[in-house]
Design an enzyme around this catalytic site. Structure first.
Site, mmCIF file in Angstrom:
data_model
loop_
_atom_site.group_PDB
_atom_site.id
_atom_site.type_symbol
_atom_site.label_atom_id
_atom_site.label_comp_id
_atom_site.label_asym_id
_atom_site.label_seq_id
_atom_site.Cartn_x
_atom_site.Cartn_y
_atom_site.Cartn_z
ATOM 1 N N ASP A 112 0.953 -1.027 0.135
ATOM 2 C CA ASP A 112 -0.004 -0.058 -0.180
ATOM 3 C C ASP A 112 0.891 1.379 0.130
ATOM 4 O OD1 ASP A 112 -2.188 1.844 0.187
ATOM 5 O OD2 ASP A 112 -2.891 1.335 2.170
ATOM 6 N N ASP A 142 -2.432 4.827 -5.830
ATOM 7 C CA ASP A 142 -2.490 4.283 -4.668
ATOM 8 C C ASP A 142 -2.599 2.812 -4.934
ATOM 9 O OD1 ASP A 142 -3.119 3.255 -2.351
ATOM 10 O OD2 ASP A 142 -4.695 4.340 -1.730
#
Length: 628
Positions: A95, A291
């Site tokens: 992430d 992201d």
């Protein structure tokens, strides 16, 4: 992370790090390569892209880890990280929108059931809590620093901060390093229900794994991610710098604009025509953010509708259908065909144009996902954000090497085959991190996936055991009761495990209704008596972590049992049976020849001795018959 949610931080991180982190430094700054692999056990699409033959050059030694793709089923990519001494393994979501790396703690009051057992600090001889002081928020006992993370989809993670040794796997050149991480006490929302254990935070911040490794001087301030294509998965993650390919497209990334990795997107072209939008539409709030923890892409309202309309006009010959989930108004098209390699002949090319006119092209797999209920149907993986931020998730970077060059404030894009990238890096395997001791007494190891869902059996340690046989039971769930084509299935398994078809052997099978339990044996190549440890570990990892992708017609599969057997020591007779057989054969032939020669000589001699002329014979008087 949830399939549909924005994984952007909407509330501040309630923590500060107390004190200086203990460090374990290396003499050389080395990038670290981490491989990415397909981990979804029920892949809906089986597809291999042609290898383009280009090489990715490295500027310095890399440390690497694999990535595991569960993008369609769960919405994320994971990697494996080991914490503690001896190491405890965890599957963590990669992430770039998060900073803290965290895993469930053994005493977690509210944690879900995840892939691996929870972290137990008491079992690690190198664990140390980050002690509380005035520079951090503390737990109720005022003894240990705490952290807290909240996400837009209303999930959250909170716990205490600890420091321990982090190991990056057998294929990493980076030696284990001490780092601070979160030990969860409470998790909510999707974090509670997800299969992955936790999060590997690659964002900007002192608690980021990247920042900690860079501060130690063991890697350069850069990392790269490469996600595999539609239905193939796999790929690699590179921690540290690599020499950029000459045709990599770069755009500026402003670290002061937001805590996220942003790019300067100015236009989107569909089939060569720009969308009629104000360029500032992609510059609102946080700008355009990359992201990796988000599944799909989200555009501001006007940009989304312009994109949707432009794509729909280009494929107006396809039938529009409802999406796989009735809770969402997906935009889906049927009739495009099942071969995902041909999608570019049906759907238009999409280009992202950056500030200085640099253009990066997206193929259909970068904005579509396959319909899970209708064969040959696809849906848009681009959605209305409802916010001024443009968010580009993992789908946009499929088969794209994305380099986050933090040292030079830029991000680069390079189209490549990410599923094959790991092979192209050509790095030698590093020694495993702190392997468990093995006494050599076991002759075989049975691994139940429900008990040991990840990692390697302790018996497979370089220099200790030579694997002679790998057997496994797989359960197929097929939509009909027709017996599957075992020959075709064996060919698929051989392809996935990178073996010759002769090395995959069907032992037996049973079936109940639509479920078939099939036992397979994997044997070494004909020219070898055993597997190399590297090959054996690779096969075991792919089996245990459900990295095989079998054709859709075989349905879904589940690993039931895995058994590893060492090379059996053969007796003297077995080792030399060919020589013995040849010696016996030669001896028999020579014996028969000798016997035949003697018999011929004997018969000839008998004829010579027994025959005489009539004149030379003695006259014998007749004998009268005696009366009865």
């Amino acid at each position: 992370m949830a399939r549909r949610t924005l994984v952007l931080l909407i509330s501040s991180i309630v923590f500060n790090l107390c004190g200086a982190f203990a460090s374990v430094s290396d003499d050389h700054s080395r990038p670290m390569i981490l491989p990415l692999h397909l981990s979804s056990p029920n892949a809906n699409w089986h597809h291999r892209q042609a290898f383009d033959g280009r090489r990715l050059q490295r500027s310095e030694p890399n440390s690497h880890m694999r990535l595991y793709d569960d993008l369609l089923a769960n919405g994320y990519y994971t990697t494996r990280l080991w914490i503690g001494t001896p190491p405890q393994q965890f599957a963590l979501i990669v992430d770039t929108g998060s900073t803290v790396t965290y895993v469930p703690c053994f005493d977690c009051e509210q944690c879900g059931r995840h892939q691996d057992p929870r972290f137990q600090p008491d079992l690690s001889s190198t664990y140390q809590p980050v002690k509380c002081d005035i520079n951090c928020n503390c737990d109720k006992k005022e003894a240990q620093c705490t952290y807290e993370r909240r996400y837009a989809e209303m999930s959250s993670s909170s716990g205490v901060l600890g420091e321990d040794v982090l190991s990056f796997g057998n294929e990493s050149e980076l030696v284990p390093q001490r780092a601070v991480f979160g030990c969860e006490n409470i998790e909510t929302g999707d974090l509670y229900s997800q299969r992955a254990d936790g999060i590997m935070g690659l964002g900007r911040g002192r608690l980021s794994v990247m920042d900690q490794l860079v501060d130690k001087g063991v890697i350069s301030d850069s990392f790269s991610l490469c996600y595999g294509g539609m239905g193939v998965g796999g790929g690699a993650m590179v921690l540290g710098s690599i020499k950029s390919p000459p045709d990599m497209v770069f755009t500026h990334s402003d670290p002061f604009r937001s805590p996220y990795y942003n790019i300067e997107l100015k236009e989107i072209h569909v089939a060569g025509k720009p969308l009629k939008l104000n360029p500032k539409i992609f510059d609102g709030k946080h700008g355009t953010v990359l992201d990796s923890g988000t599944t799909y892409a989200y555009l501001p309202k006007d940009a989304f509708h312009a994109f949707k309309d432009a794509v729909t006009r280009k494929v107006n010959f396809l039938k529009k259908i409802h999406g796989p989930d009735p809770n969402y108004q997906d935009i889906c098209f049927s009739g495009a065909g099942r071969d995902v390699t041909q999608l570019s002949k049906v759907f238009p090319q999409v280009d992202m144009v950056f500030t200085k006119g640099q253009k990066f092209s997206l193929s259909p797999e970068n904005y579509l996902f396959p319909h899970t209920k209708v064969s040959g149907a696809y849906c848009l993986g681009i959605f209305d954000n409802g916010d001024s931020t443009t968010l580009l998730g993992g789908i946009v970077t499929r088969n794209t090497l994305v380099t986050y060059d933090r040292a030079n404030d830029k991000i680069g894009f390079w189209k490549t085959n990410c599923s094959e990238l790991w092979k192209r890096l050509n790095y030698s395997n590093a020694p495993p991190p702190a392997p468990s001791a093995f006494d050599g007494r076991n002759t075989s190891v049975e691994i139940s996936p429900s008990i040991a869902p990840s990692g390697l059996p302790d018996t497979v340690i370089p220099g200790v055991l030579q694997v002679g046989l790998i057997s496994f039971d797989m359960m197929l769930s097929i939509n009909n009761t027709i017996k599957p084509n075992f020959t075709e299935l064996a060919e698929s398994i051989a392809h996935e495990l990178e073996l010759n078809i002769s090395q995959v052997r069907l032992m037996n099978y049973t079936h109940t209704g639509n479920n078939f339990v099939i036992r397979w044996a994997i044997v070494p190549a004909e020219s070898a008596n055993c597997f190399s440890n590297t090959k054996a570990m690779g096969i075991i990892l792919r089996l245990k972590e459900h990295q095989m992708h079998i054709p859709q017609k075989f349905g879904s599969y589940q690993l039931v049992k895995l058994k590893v057997e060492p090379q059996m020591k053969r007796s003297w007779w077995k080792q030399h049976y060919w020589a013995v057989a040849v010696a016996v054969l030669v001896t028999s032939v020579l014996g028969l020849l000798a016997l035949g020669t003697w018999l011929v000589w004997k018969y000839r001699l008998q004829d010579i001795v027994s025959y005489e002329p009539v004149a030379a014979r003695a006259i014998v008087p007749e004998q009268e018959l005696q009366p009865l």
